[in-house]
Scaffold this active site. Structure first.
Site, PDB file in Angstrom:
ATOM      1  NE  ARG A 133      97.505  96.800   7.164  1.00 52.11           N
ATOM      2  CZ  ARG A 133      97.414  97.420   6.231  1.00 52.11           C
ATOM      3  NH1 ARG A 133      95.996  97.054   5.252  1.00 52.11           N
ATOM      4  NH2 ARG A 133      98.176  98.033   5.477  1.00 52.11           N
TER       5      ARG A 133
ATOM      6  CE1 TYR B 288      81.508  91.500  26.794  1.00 54.25           C
ATOM      7  CE2 TYR B 288      82.088  92.816  24.926  1.00 54.25           C
ATOM      8  CZ  TYR B 288      82.437  92.155  25.969  1.00 54.25           C
ATOM      9  OH  TYR B 288      83.450  92.519  26.334  1.00 54.25           O
TER      10      TYR B 288
ATOM     11  CG  ASP C 268      78.166  88.085  20.302  1.00 52.63           C
ATOM     12  OD1 ASP C 268      78.598  86.930  20.543  1.00 52.63           O
ATOM     13  OD2 ASP C 268      78.574  88.954  20.968  1.00 52.63           O
TER      14      ASP C 268
ATOM     15  CE  LYS D 156      85.148  86.935  26.329  1.00 53.19           C
ATOM     16  NZ  LYS D 156      83.759  87.778  25.921  1.00 53.19           N
TER      17      LYS D 156
END
Ligand SMILES: *Cc1c(COP(=O)(O)O)cnc(C)c1O
Length: 379
Positions: free
Chosen positions: A46, A98, A170, A195
């Site tokens: 992690r 978004y 972004d 994406k």
């Protein structure tokens, strides 16, 4: 070194132990220590994992930043970047961002005392006017979704810097191959690696890149503390995607420009939104701050929602699906799908009308895509 060379080599030297030319998938939760006094670089996945680290350093290089951090999704990355905020702070964001980022601002951050004002994407003045003494973050998404409107990253970063405000961009729609926000003065870049960066519609992931040590420290600490980290295998998939980013982006763009030019002349089409068209109101800015215009285009149809339904039902190659940036072309109705959760009033404010169709242009032959769209528009 050039972009495509960095994408293939940097942060990804052959494995020192075996010579493996691809970074191994270190599918492990933990790492054994030599002794109690040992302070190894990796001790728990992690906090850090070698496969993830290879992805993080490659992402940083491609964005021309110092530090990359990978996350389990694009929205996890966005929320991580927003950890530079505390209760009482104010955000100025674009009004065509978004849907998931909007949901974070409204449903997650507002109840915790962080308010957000939305500014018209195309107007640097609107952003400046929305700034208050409490503003700590400006959140840009350019080109925007679904209207492909642009925001002047350099102009806004300049204003923000003078007032001690962090600018985050972004950069999912452009990818670092076509736009490098840090070079234009932004402090933080956020990605949905789901994406273009992974590029094959087979992984969910996100990333944050910054060159600011202080911001990196906050976001890295949050990454380990909140734990929305990607699995090693998913990191490997994104790393593989990055190696072909340049050739994919060039091809996505060439086909998108071809189809945008063609659709603009089609009698069933009211308007085409694509920054690479000279008819785009901000084509000049696009040429300045982007080195290419990407593979996303949106069209407004003359016949309203019935025409949208007909086109969607008529296409054979375009898959009706959310998401974008993969090898296969996708078609979507922003009003019914990506922004379907907003109220009609919220959609109206964002300029998202029912007659819009968003196309993610894939890597099929542009001639085949053209044939498919034309038969569906005429059918
Ligand atoms: C998809 C997307 C996101 C969110 O990414 P996920 O990987 O789905 O969490 C954020 N910003 C933009 C522009 C996107 O297209």
């Amino acid at each position: 070194m050039q972009f495509e060379t960095l994408a293939i080599h940097d942060g990804q030297a052959p494995d020192p132990q075996t010579g493996s030319v691809t970074v191994p998938v270190y599918q492990t939760s933990t790492f054994g220590r030599e002794a109690l006094s040992d302070r190894p670089e990796f001790f728990y996945s992690r906090i850090g994992n070698p496969t993830r680290q290879a992805l993080e350093s490659t992402l940083a290089l491609l964005e021309n930043g110092r530090h990359g951090l990978a996350f389990a999704s694009g929205v996890a990355a966005a929320l991580a970047a927003m950890q530079v905020l505390k209760p009482g702070d104010h955000v100025v964001a674009g009004n065509d961002i978004y849907g998931g980022s909007y949901r974070i601002f409204e449903q997650l951050l507002r109840p915790w005392g962080v308010s957000t004002t939305y500014a018209e994407n195309e107007s640097s003045e609107a952003y400046t006017a929305a700034v208050t003494p409490a503003t700590k973050l400006i959140w840009l998404e350019t080109p925007s979704n679904p209207l492909l409107q642009l925001t002047d990253i350099r102009a806004i970063s300049d204003v923000a810097k003078k007032r001690g405000i962090v600018t985050a961009v972004d950069n999912t729609f452009s990818s670092p191959y076509f736009q490098r926000p840090l070079d234009l003065g932004a402090d933080i870049v956020v990605h949905s690696t789901t994406k273009y960066l992974s590029g094959h519609s087979d992984v969910i992931g996100g990333a944050v890149v910054t060159s600011d040590e202080q911001l990196h420290k906050i976001i890295k600490n949050y990454q380990g503390a909140a734990g929305a980290v990607p699995a090693p295998w998913d990191c490997w998939l994104v790393l593989r995607g990055l190696k072909t980013l340049k050739i994919r982006m060039k091809e996505h763009e060439a086909s998108a420009l071809h189809l945008a030019t063609l659709l603009e002349k089609h009698p069933a089409v009211e308007r085409v939104f694509y920054p690479g068209l000279s008819s785009h109101p901000q084509h000049g800015l696009a040429k300045e701050q982007m080195s290419g215009f990407g593979g996303m285009l949106t069209i407004a149809l003359k016949g309203g929602l019935p025409a949208v339904e007909k086109l969607i039902a008529g296409v054979k190659l375009f898959v009706l699906a959310d998401s974008l940036g993969g090898v296969e072309s996708l078609i979507a109705s922003p009003a019914k799908m990506t922004l379907g959760a907003l109220t009609p009033e919220e959609r109206r404010r964002r300029g998202c009308t029912d007659n819009l169709v968003r196309l993610s242009i894939g890597l099929e032959s542009a001639a085949d895509l053209e044939t498919d769209l034309l038969q569906a528009l005429e059918g």
